[in-house]
Design an enzyme around this catalytic site. Structure first.
Site, PDB file in Angstrom:
ATOM      1  N   ASP A  12       9.514  12.704   6.662  1.00  0.00           N
ATOM      2  CA  ASP A  12       9.093  13.516   5.512  1.00  0.00           C
ATOM      3  C   ASP A  12      10.277  14.247   4.867  1.00  0.00           C
ATOM      4  OD1 ASP A  12       7.257  14.561   3.737  1.00  0.00           O
ATOM      5  OD2 ASP A  12       6.720  16.241   5.030  1.00  0.00           O
ATOM      6  N   ASN A  69      -1.484   8.683   1.198  1.00  0.00           N
ATOM      7  CA  ASN A  69      -0.393   8.591   0.216  1.00  0.00           C
ATOM      8  C   ASN A  69      -0.750   7.745  -1.019  1.00  0.00           C
ATOM      9  OD1 ASN A  69       2.191   8.695   2.776  1.00  0.00           O
ATOM     10  ND2 ASN A  69       1.465  10.347   1.477  1.00  0.00           N
TER      11      ASN A  69
END
Ligand code: IPE
Ligand code: IPE
Ligand code: MG
Length: 245
Positions: free
Chosen positions: A26, A74
């Protein structure tokens, strides 16, 4: 194990390494934003970090390494960003032999059916060709969600009960676990999340029931082998009790 860090100083890694490390890759978007670049540049840089960390894990002898590349959530992102990530994924799949080496098994975590047929075929081929390798397993999570993993396994088991192949009373934790996308790979020992967020974001929720968590503010594209050494050294100092005393 003695190795050399970036500053060329010798570091001794602990005797007992985690058997399974999971990375939540991330911070790519913020990395790009800091440089006034589009988010996809961050993903490109993050993919390079993936390759570097994968090679390093292999060099130091980590047996199982999972990478969270794209979650079931996502898909909410702008189409252009989603397409850029899938394109990168395609590039890295085609190049896989150049960075995994000869003894690595590849497993994809997540529902492949969302991808184009040629990509699905490539993923299936890679899994098939590497399935007997046992030196190390690289697990790539793409279109993966921990909840989806559990629902998917439940559906397969429900079908077996319906067909009379299995009795519901024979469903144990071990049996259930073997139907998850991670198959026979042991539980996560060390879950690493860079970027400053301190959450699991639906990654390997079953498999990390007793994982040790390591959080760092470093953004994934900047995550280095020295940072991984720090995480492994910290992991070795934790007292894991698994509910015992
Ligand atoms: C992680 O980086 C990559 C994916 C989730 C695909 P992000 O894109 O989430 O980066 P930030 O969190 O916005 O910085
Ligand atoms: C988790 O990152 C997913 C991946 C790294 C692939 P996100 O950026 O999607 O997670 P949240 O939204 O911050 O929880
Ligand atoms: Mg993020």
């Amino acid at each position: 194990m003695a190795i050399f860090g970036k500053k060329k100083t010798e570091i001794t890694l602990p005797e007992k390494l985690p058997e399974h490390i999971a990375f939540i890759m991330d911070g790519n978007g913020r990395w790009a934003k800091k440089r006034a670049m589009p988010r996809k540049f961050g993903h490109r840089e993050g993919a390079k970090t993936f390759k570097k960390i994968m090679r390093y894990c292999k060099d130091i002898g980590i047996k199982n390494v999972s990478f969270y590349a794209f979650s079931t959530e996502n898909w909410k992102r702008p189409k252009e960003e989603v397409e850029a990530i899938i394109e990168l994924f395609r590039e890295y799949i085609l190049d896989v032999w150049n960075y995994i080496g000869e003894d690595v098994r590849v497993l994809f975590l997540g529902d492949k059916t969302f991808f184009d047929e040629d990509l699905q075929n490539k993923m299936n081929e890679l899994e098939e060709e590497t399935k007997n390798r046992r030196e190390m397993t690289m697990l790539l999570a793409i279109n993966y969600g921990g909840r989806d993993d559990i629902v998917h396994a439940s559906k397969v088991l429900a079908e077996k009960v319906k067909n009379g192949e299995l009795r519901s009373e024979d469903i144990t934790e071990d049996l259930f676990q073997s139907y998850l996308y991670t198959l026979d790979v042991p539980d996560v020992d060390l879950m690493i999340r860079p970027s400053g967020e301190q959450r699991i974001s639906n990654f390997l929720i079953w498999q990390s029931a007793y994982a040790e968590f390591y959080f760092t503010d470093i953004l994934w594209p900047d995550f280095s082998t020295d940072d991984l050494n720090d995480a492994i050294i910290e992991f070795a100092s934790r007292s894991r009790r698994f509910g015992g005393v």
